[in-house]
Design an enzyme around this catalytic site. Structure first.
Site, short mmCIF file in Angstrom:
data_model
loop_
_atom_site.label_atom_id
_atom_site.label_comp_id
_atom_site.label_asym_id
_atom_site.label_seq_id
_atom_site.Cartn_x
_atom_site.Cartn_y
_atom_site.Cartn_z
N LYS A 25 0.97 -1.26 0.04
CA LYS A 25 -0.19 0.01 -0.04
C LYS A 25 0.97 1.33 -0.17
O LYS A 25 1.15 1.71 1.12
CB LYS A 25 -1.07 -0.04 1.16
N SER A 50 -8.72 -0.55 -5.77
CA SER A 50 -8.96 -0.06 -4.36
C SER A 50 -10.56 0.07 -4.27
O SER A 50 -11.29 -1.07 -4.42
CB SER A 50 -8.27 1.16 -4.07
#
Length: 614
Positions: free
Chosen positions: A200, A406
């Site tokens: 991330k 996402s």
């Protein structure tokens, strides 16, 4: 003397009266001019007569998008936000209709004003050009200069002509970001980050001064897939070896030296273009192919927008009694509440999905996603509405555009089936939150913060104070819980175990081709393939396709037309020049603006900041 003052008084009184009359007259004239102006905008783009025989000039202007952004001229110094936009659907519809239209003898690619476009959108347009060629008609491309996007489309032409002073600029794909850790330390700004996922890397710019090895590994993996698709397609179209494309880029100086420094001659020698021609020579070519127009100043032609206005009613026509496949377009960052087109509002998109579910004529729903994600809560609200739609018996199919990552993937995971392009950017299954505090910066300036509160959390969101430790512990647990929810929902939607999802999650980005191999995507294809799939799932043989949109009032329609008129006018004035301030903004300010738009009430985000390669 009295009579003199009296005369002067009457003179001034008459002057002011005349001035008042003049003001009213001028005001009325300006008001009438405004009415005429607005009516001209409202009526702009009405149907036009088409010539009996002509070349269709595919003059694409601005960014190629799934959905036009409805915002008035905004704050980017008339830069990117004032850029014209062209709908991908309009481009595909026009090319496909022109292929069967006997009036269109030739398609001319004029790509000089083409803006941003994701590789997946370029592939869709390229496939449409190939369908046009398969009808027996030719595609002719010309340009003064070709950058990477323009050249990809030009490569589909039967003949590419370039100005003798032009060139072909290919660079490959790259991902380079600005990193602010050092600057934040010098400014004494404390940035508190909460995240889950090894990959991330959205917040690395505030945590590091360079890209981590994890991020480099992950990013290069999907960049190579996209670049492989680009150069393989171009190489096949131009009868070249894919490695020749890399050689042209990596050994440019040596190739240029052999061509005497002539970019255009180099492109011709390597087979990237077919001929070097000035604009008048191109015009003579086209006159020979389709004939001269009435005023004998150019070739017989019709522009893309004129042709679209003439044939659009055909695309919008549906039968009253036919079953329908509904299509909803979800483009942009995911935010809470109601949002204009070009952004995804949790309430706005949920209402559209519910509208489609309650419409008995709509037998299946296709959701076209082109989004890097955004608010976690809004993503889950939308996903739930899609789940309810599936439970009602209506199939839900997702078609991914250039990016569905996402929060965009959070939504997609609720579908019965997911379609993506090999070059779609997807995955990025991860969660984060971040916010700054400025206590050290303020202390350096001699500013100090103090006070009292009724609980230990009373100062929780005061950026002038150090991060509240109770808030920090709560955020850490919230982020972990939200991440596990994300994993669980993907697990349920994709028929995978949480452990299987975890292995390919952790915020890592994947290209669509790889995502299919990993089980995140079901099939490779475009929006039309997804629509056909939805029809097959409901055994529809004869059906119409309708786009489910928020209804507009007459006032909103006029504002939309005014907005597009002004954007076109500014783009025309601005031309191809980009102000220096805009270039600086695009280099340093785009990511900041994107982050500032996020409005999740809990500050929890499923958002991919590295997924925009348009």
């Amino acid at each position: 003397m009295k009579s003199l003052f009296k005369a002067i008084r009457y003179l001034f009184r008459g002057f002011w009266h005349g001035l008042s009359v003049l003001r009213v007259v001028v005001g009325n004239l300006l008001f009438l001019a405004l009415i005429v102006f607005l009516l001209s905008i409202f009526l702009h783009g009405s149907d036009q007569d088409l010539p009996d025989e002509a070349a269709l000039v595919l003059s694409l202007r601005g960014d190629i998008v799934e959905q036009k952004t409805e915002t008035m001229l905004s704050n980017r110094l008339f830069g990117e936000a004032a850029q014209e936009e062209t709908l991908l659907k309009d481009v595909l519809d026009v090319i496909d209709y022109a292929a069967e239209d006997p009036r269109v003898k030739l398609l001319v690619l004029d790509l000089r004003h083409l803006g941003r476009a994701g590789i997946s959108k370029l592939l869709d347009i390229g496939q449409a050009l190939e369908r046009f060629k398969s009808s027996g008609k030719s595609v002719y491309a010309f340009g003064d200069y070709f950058d990477q996007r323009r050249y990809f489309l030009a490569a589909h032409a039967d003949e590419i002509n370039m100005h003798p002073m032009g060139g072909v600029m290919l660079t490959g794909f790259g991902l380079y970001r600005n990193y602010f850790k050092g600057a934040l330390e010098k400014l004494l700004i404390q940035f508190h980050v909460f995240r889950v996922g090894t990959y991330k890397s959205a917040l690395e710019p505030i945590l590091r001064d360079d890209m981590s090895d994890y991020a480099k590994d992950a990013n290069l993996t999907w960049l190579n897939v996209l670049w492989g698709a680009y150069k393989t397609t171009v190489a096949q179209l131009r009868d070249l070896a894919p490695e020749n494309i890399d050689d042209y880029i990596n050994n440019g100086p040596a190739h240029l030296a052999r061509a005497g420094g002539d970019d255009a001659q180099l492109a011709l020698d390597l087979g990237l273009v077919d001929a070097l021609k000035t604009r008048d020579e191109v015009r003579e070519d086209l006159v020979r192919l389709v004939g001269e127009n009435k005023d004998k100043k150019s070739f017989k032609q019709i522009e893309f927008n004129e042709y679209l206005a003439a044939v659009r009613p055909i695309f919008l026509r549906t039968r009253a009694d036919s079953p329908k496949v509904g299509v909803i377009v979800a483009q942009g960052i995911i935010l809470d509440g109601d949002q204009p087109t070009g952004r995804i509002g949790g309430d706005t998109l949920t209402d559209l999905v519910r509208q489609a579910r309650l419409d008995d004529e709509i037998k299946a729903l296709v959701l076209r996603i082109d989004s890097p994600g955004g608010n976690a809560l809004a993503s889950d609200i939308i996903r739930r509405e899609l789940e309810i739609t599936r439970q009602s018996g209506k199939p839900v199919i997702v078609s991914m555009g250039s990016v569905a990552a996402s929060g965009g993937y959070w939504i997609a995971s609720a579908a019965d089936k997911i379609w993506a392009a090999p070059t779609t950017i997807t995955g990025s299954i991860g969660i984060y939150s971040a916010f700054p505090t400025f206590e050290k910066s303020l202390d350096y300036l001699g500013i100090h913060n103090d006070g009292v509160g009724t609980t230990h959390l009373a100062d929780a969101f005061d950026t002038a104070r150090p991060l509240n430790p109770i808030l920090a512990q709560s955020m850490e647990q919230t982020i972990k819980h939200s991440y596990h929810q994300f994993i669980q929902k993907v697990s349920e939607g994709r028929n995978m175990t949480p452990e299987e999802v975890e292995k390919i999650a952790q915020g890592r980005v994947w290209a669509g081709q790889t995502a299919k191999e990993l089980g995140l995507v079901d099939a490779m294809g475009n929006l039309q393939d997804a629509i056909q799939s939805a029809a097959e799932m409901t055994d529809l043989k004869d059906y119409d396709v309708i786009y489910v949109k928020q209804p507009l009032t007459a006032r909103e329609k006029m504002i939309r037309r005014l907005n597009r008129f002004l954007v076109a006018a500014v783009s025309s004035i601005k031309g191809q020049t980009v102000p220096r301030a805009v270039r600086m903004y695009e280099k340093f300010g785009v990511e900041l603006e994107q982050v500032m738009q996020l409005n999740d009430p809990k500050g929890v985000y499923a958002y991919c900041l590295i997924c925009d390669l348009n």
